[in-house]
Every structure is written in structure tokens, then in C-alpha cells.
Enzyme design. Structure first.
Site, PDB file in Angstrom:
ATOM      1  N   GLY A  64       0.994  -1.173  -0.020  1.00 16.36           N
ATOM      2  CA  GLY A  64       0.012   0.066   0.029  1.00 16.36           C
ATOM      3  C   GLY A  64       0.781   1.354   0.050  1.00 16.36           C
ATOM      4  N   THR A  65       2.086   1.066  -0.546  1.00 17.57           N
ATOM      5  CA  THR A  65       3.272   2.334  -0.349  1.00 17.57           C
ATOM      6  C   THR A  65       2.531   3.341  -1.195  1.00 17.57           C
ATOM      7  OG1 THR A  65       4.642   0.479  -0.835  1.00 17.57           O
ATOM      8  CG2 THR A  65       5.386   2.719  -0.817  1.00 17.57           C
ATOM      9  N   TRP A  67      -0.605   4.197  -2.197  1.00 24.27           N
ATOM     10  CA  TRP A  67      -1.477   4.947  -1.360  1.00 24.27           C
ATOM     11  C   TRP A  67      -1.072   5.783  -0.101  1.00 24.27           C
ATOM     12  CZ3 TRP A  67      -5.695   1.355   1.938  1.00 24.27           C
ATOM     13  CH2 TRP A  67      -6.475   2.261   2.092  1.00 24.27           C
ATOM     14  N   HIS A 125      12.178   1.139   0.888  1.00 26.03           N
ATOM     15  CA  HIS A 125      11.887  -0.439   1.397  1.00 26.03           C
ATOM     16  C   HIS A 125      12.682  -1.016   2.301  1.00 26.03           C
ATOM     17  CE1 HIS A 125       8.322  -0.230  -1.396  1.00 26.03           C
ATOM     18  NE2 HIS A 125       9.017  -0.456  -2.650  1.00 26.03           N
ATOM     19  N   ARG A 147       1.011  -4.798   5.640  1.00 25.42           N
ATOM     20  CA  ARG A 147      -0.235  -5.519   5.144  1.00 25.42           C
ATOM     21  C   ARG A 147      -0.208  -6.963   5.598  1.00 25.42           C
ATOM     22  NH1 ARG A 147      -1.853  -5.600  -1.348  1.00 25.42           N
ATOM     23  NH2 ARG A 147      -3.936  -5.720  -1.032  1.00 25.42           N
ATOM     24  N   ARG A 276      -4.260  -2.600  -8.676  1.00 26.10           N
ATOM     25  CA  ARG A 276      -4.727  -3.581  -9.267  1.00 26.10           C
ATOM     26  C   ARG A 276      -6.075  -3.872  -8.994  1.00 26.10           C
ATOM     27  NH1 ARG A 276      -5.223  -9.273  -8.125  1.00 26.10           N
ATOM     28  NH2 ARG A 276      -4.455  -8.797  -5.973  1.00 26.10           N
TER      29      ARG A 276
HETATM   30  P1  A3P Z   1      -3.122  -5.309  -5.062  1.00 22.02           P
HETATM   31  O1  A3P Z   1      -2.435  -6.055  -5.936  1.00 22.02           O
HETATM   32  O2  A3P Z   1      -3.921  -6.246  -4.065  1.00 22.02           O
HETATM   33  O3  A3P Z   1      -4.530  -4.698  -5.709  1.00 22.02           O
HETATM   34  P2  A3P Z   1       2.266  -0.824  -3.323  1.00 22.02           P
HETATM   35  O4  A3P Z   1       1.915   0.518  -3.535  1.00 22.02           O
HETATM   36  O5  A3P Z   1       3.054  -1.041  -1.918  1.00 22.02           O
HETATM   37  O6  A3P Z   1       2.945  -1.190  -4.551  1.00 22.02           O
HETATM   38  O7  A3P Z   1       1.045  -1.720  -3.045  1.00 22.02           O
HETATM   39  C1  A3P Z   1       0.156  -2.260  -4.292  1.00 22.02           C
HETATM   40  C2  A3P Z   1      -1.106  -2.551  -3.754  1.00 22.02           C
HETATM   41  O8  A3P Z   1      -1.912  -1.251  -3.132  1.00 22.02           O
HETATM   42  C3  A3P Z   1      -2.007  -3.101  -4.632  1.00 22.02           C
HETATM   43  O9  A3P Z   1      -2.512  -4.074  -4.276  1.00 22.02           O
HETATM   44  C4  A3P Z   1      -2.875  -1.861  -5.026  1.00 22.02           C
HETATM   45  O10 A3P Z   1      -4.014  -2.123  -5.830  1.00 22.02           O
HETATM   46  C5  A3P Z   1      -3.204  -1.431  -3.888  1.00 22.02           C
HETATM   47  N1  A3P Z   1      -3.455  -0.197  -3.760  1.00 22.02           N
HETATM   48  C6  A3P Z   1      -2.804   1.340  -4.419  1.00 22.02           C
HETATM   49  N2  A3P Z   1      -3.500   2.251  -4.237  1.00 22.02           N
HETATM   50  C7  A3P Z   1      -4.446   1.875  -3.274  1.00 22.02           C
HETATM   51  C8  A3P Z   1      -5.508   2.637  -2.757  1.00 22.02           C
HETATM   52  N3  A3P Z   1      -5.743   4.190  -3.035  1.00 22.02           N
HETATM   53  N4  A3P Z   1      -6.353   2.153  -2.094  1.00 22.02           N
HETATM   54  C9  A3P Z   1      -6.344   0.822  -1.447  1.00 22.02           C
HETATM   55  N5  A3P Z   1      -5.355   0.160  -2.218  1.00 22.02           N
HETATM   56  C10 A3P Z   1      -4.347   0.377  -3.122  1.00 22.02           C
END
Ligand code: A3P
Length: 311
Positions: A64-65, A67, A125, A147, A276
């Protein structure tokens, strides 16, 4: 490949080799050294001078980085931009909150960071023991997002499918051995968990699932920790909700910069890499109950006595 149930339910021989995947054991962790050369980590450790008002977003990949970066940027800059002119409309959050190791110290072993206005927003990270000493000595704030590891495995599998053809079973096996980017997961998590207990005003431990469940409460908690609390007036006028809505999965995913835009060096649009499905619990569609039980047992043992648990 054996059936999912048997291949995931019992420990098996290495399905993939960490070396072949570009993972290098360095300072006790597995570093994806093709994207993060160990030389850039050493340069960061040696040369980065933290300031007391720096904010550093930390995570394991796929936690969720993106986000969290959008939320932190929006909270800190809410008096500088409106929702229609925020840079988040035209720039992916990863470029607004750059990685110290993957971006800044990889390009230049001694980048000039003096022109960045304060508070400077950075990310990494890297696990806690690998942070530059100046961060540990300073009063800067670290926000760690974690997570549930089952969803991380599935999210990482989807993410890395653009780059390698390992099955979710292979990912699972390597994760259980601790052989994944910045792993072992439990050591990474414990480093920040313990620091959040020891220095709660410097390290905030946020959970993706809690952010999903109550984004308003968690965003207020985040803002207060960062030293940018919402005023009563802001709460009344809906500022918290507006930030939460702007940073929501659907809004960020559909911004043109993420729908069609690509980050430098990438051939894949941002929304395919970083947005995703954004759900909690998708792992049930990919990991067998036996596999979940197996990793749960590993976690219970590795985290035992720490107070850190996963539902
Ligand atoms: P999923 O692959 O399970 O959908 P990171 O940003 O660390 O790469 O993490 C990516 C994950 O966070 C992905 O999970 C992505 O869909 C989810 N994500 C990205 N933005 C988000 C948001 N605004 N709210 C909730 N989940 C989010």
C-alpha cells in the site's frame, strides 16, 4: 508443478533460486540488487543527512506504499494546493515521494537534497537496521505501512508477472523461506514494530487493512503523527473526507497520469503496476487453506513474544 494444495501445503525444495531472480543477501536481508544496487544502499547509509522534520514512508513492496504516499503528500501539502491543482493529478505518487535507495542514491551517490522544501518527503523499502544512522539519530518521522502477508504474496505475484513467470506457488515458497525482496518479511516488520513501541513519536505503524476499514480515522491519526493535525474547522468542512476520497483506489487509478502514464524507465502504465484491485483478502482466491495455515504457523513462531499479530 504439483497440485496447488500439495505444493503449497508442505515445505518443498526451492522452487526458484534467489540468485537467478537477482536477490542478493546483504546486511541480513534479501535485496533486489538489479533495481537497488548495494552500492546505492551504502551511499545512502554513508551520505544521507536526515533533518528533524523529514518524513519517510517505509513499506515492503505491495503493502500500500503508493496509497500512503498519496495520503502523506496530500496531508502535508493541503494548504498549498487544491484538489484540482495538486501535483498528484499529473505526477504518480512515487515521483512525489521518491525512494532514497531506488531513485535518489542510485542516480547519484551524493545527491543535492538541499533545495527540497521542508518537510522533505522520502521513501524506502529498506529494513530498519539498514537505514542511515542519521535517520536513527534524528527526530524525523517514519511511517511504516504493513499488510497481511498473504495479500502481499498475491499482489507481488501479479506485479512481478510483468517481469518473470513464476507461479504464485513459487512466490509462496520463497516467501516462507524469507527469500523475497527486502525479506524476510518478519524481520522487516519486527524492526519497525519494535521501533514504533520504543519511539512512538518517531515511528508510526499503520496497517493497510485498518486504513481500508476506517480511512477517515486512520488519516486523522496519520496527520496528527506527522505534525499536521486537522483542525476542528477542517474536520467540519470535510477536508479529511476529501483527502480520503481523492486518495481512494478508484480516484487515483483513473487519473490520466496513472491510467495511461508510465513512470520513467517503465513500459507498463502505472495503474497496471500500482492499482490492481485494492482489496483485503484476495489471497483466498489463490492460496489454499493448508498454505495459509502453514505460513500462519511460521509467522506465529517468528513473531512470538513481540505482540505483533495478523488476523
Ligand atoms: P493489490 O495488488 O492487492 O490490488 P504498493 O503501492 O506498495 O506497490 O502496493 C500495491 C497494492 O496497493 C496493490 O494491491 C494496489 O491495488 C493497492 N492500492 C494502491 N492504491 C490503493 C488505494 N488508494 N487504496 C487501496 N489500495 C490501493
Amino acid at each position: 508443478m504439483e497440485s496447488k494444495e500439495s505444493s503449497l501445503g508442505t515445505p518443498s525444495a526451492a522452487a526458484s533460486n534467489a540468485d537467478d531472480l537477482g536477490l542478493t543477501q546483504f546486511q541480513g536481508f534479501w535485496i533486489p540488487s538489479r533495481s537497488v544496487p548495494t552500492s546505492s544502499i551504502i551511499a545512502f547509509q554513508k551520505n544521507f543527512q536526515a533533518l528533524d522534520d523529514d518524513i519517510i514512508v517505509v513499506s515492503k513492496p505491495k503493502s500500500g506504499t503508493t496509497w500512503l504516499k498519496a495520503l502523506v503528500f496530500s496531508i502535508v501539502n493541503r494548504h498549498h494546493y487544491t484538489f484540482s491543482n495538486t501535483p498528484l493529478n499529473s505526477t504518480n505518487p512515487h515521483l512525489l515521494v521518491p525512494y532514497l535507495d531506488i531513485h535518489l542514491y542510485k542516480k547519484n551517490p551524493n545527491p543535492d537534497l538541499s533545495t527540497i522544501s521542508s518537510p522533505r518527503l522520502f521513501s524506502t523499502h529498506l529494513p530498519y537496521p539498514m537505514l542511515a544512522d542519521s535517520i536513527k539519530r534524528s527526530n524525523c518521522r517514519i511511517v511504516y505501512i504493513i499488510r497481511n502477508p498473504f495479500d502481499i504474496i498475491v499482489s507481488l505475484w501479479h506485479f512481478l508477472r510483468f517481469m518473470d513467470d513464476r507461479s504464485v506457488e513459487d512466490h509462496f515458497e520463497m516467501f516462507c523461506r524469507g527469500e523475497e525482496g527486502y525479506g524476510p518479511f518478519w524481520d522487516h516488520a519486527l524492526g519497525y514494530w519494535n521501533m514504533s513501541l520504543e519511539k512512538p513519536s518517531n515511528v508510526l505503524f499503520l496497517r493497510y487493512e485498518e486504513l481500508k476499514e476506517d480511512p477517515v480515522a486512520q488519516t486523522k491519526r496519520l496527520a496528527a503523527f506527522l505534525g499536521f493535525p486537522f483542525s476542528i474547522e477542517e474536520e467540519k468542512t470535510g477536508m479529511v473526507n476529501q483527502i480520503v476520497d481523492f486518495c481512494s483506489f478508484n480516484n487515483l487509478k483513473d487519473l490520466e497520469v496513472n491510467k495511461t502514464g508510465k513512470n520513467p524507465g517503465s513500459i507498463i502504465p502505472n495503474n497496471k503496476l500500482f492499482f490492481r484491485s485494492g482489496k483485503v483478502g484476495d489471497y483466498v482466491n489463490h492460496l489454499s487453506p493448508t498454505a495459509v495455515e502453514r505460513l500462519s504457523n511460521i509467522l506465529e513462531e517468528k513473531l512470538s513474544g513481540s505482540g505483533l499479530t495478523f488476523k
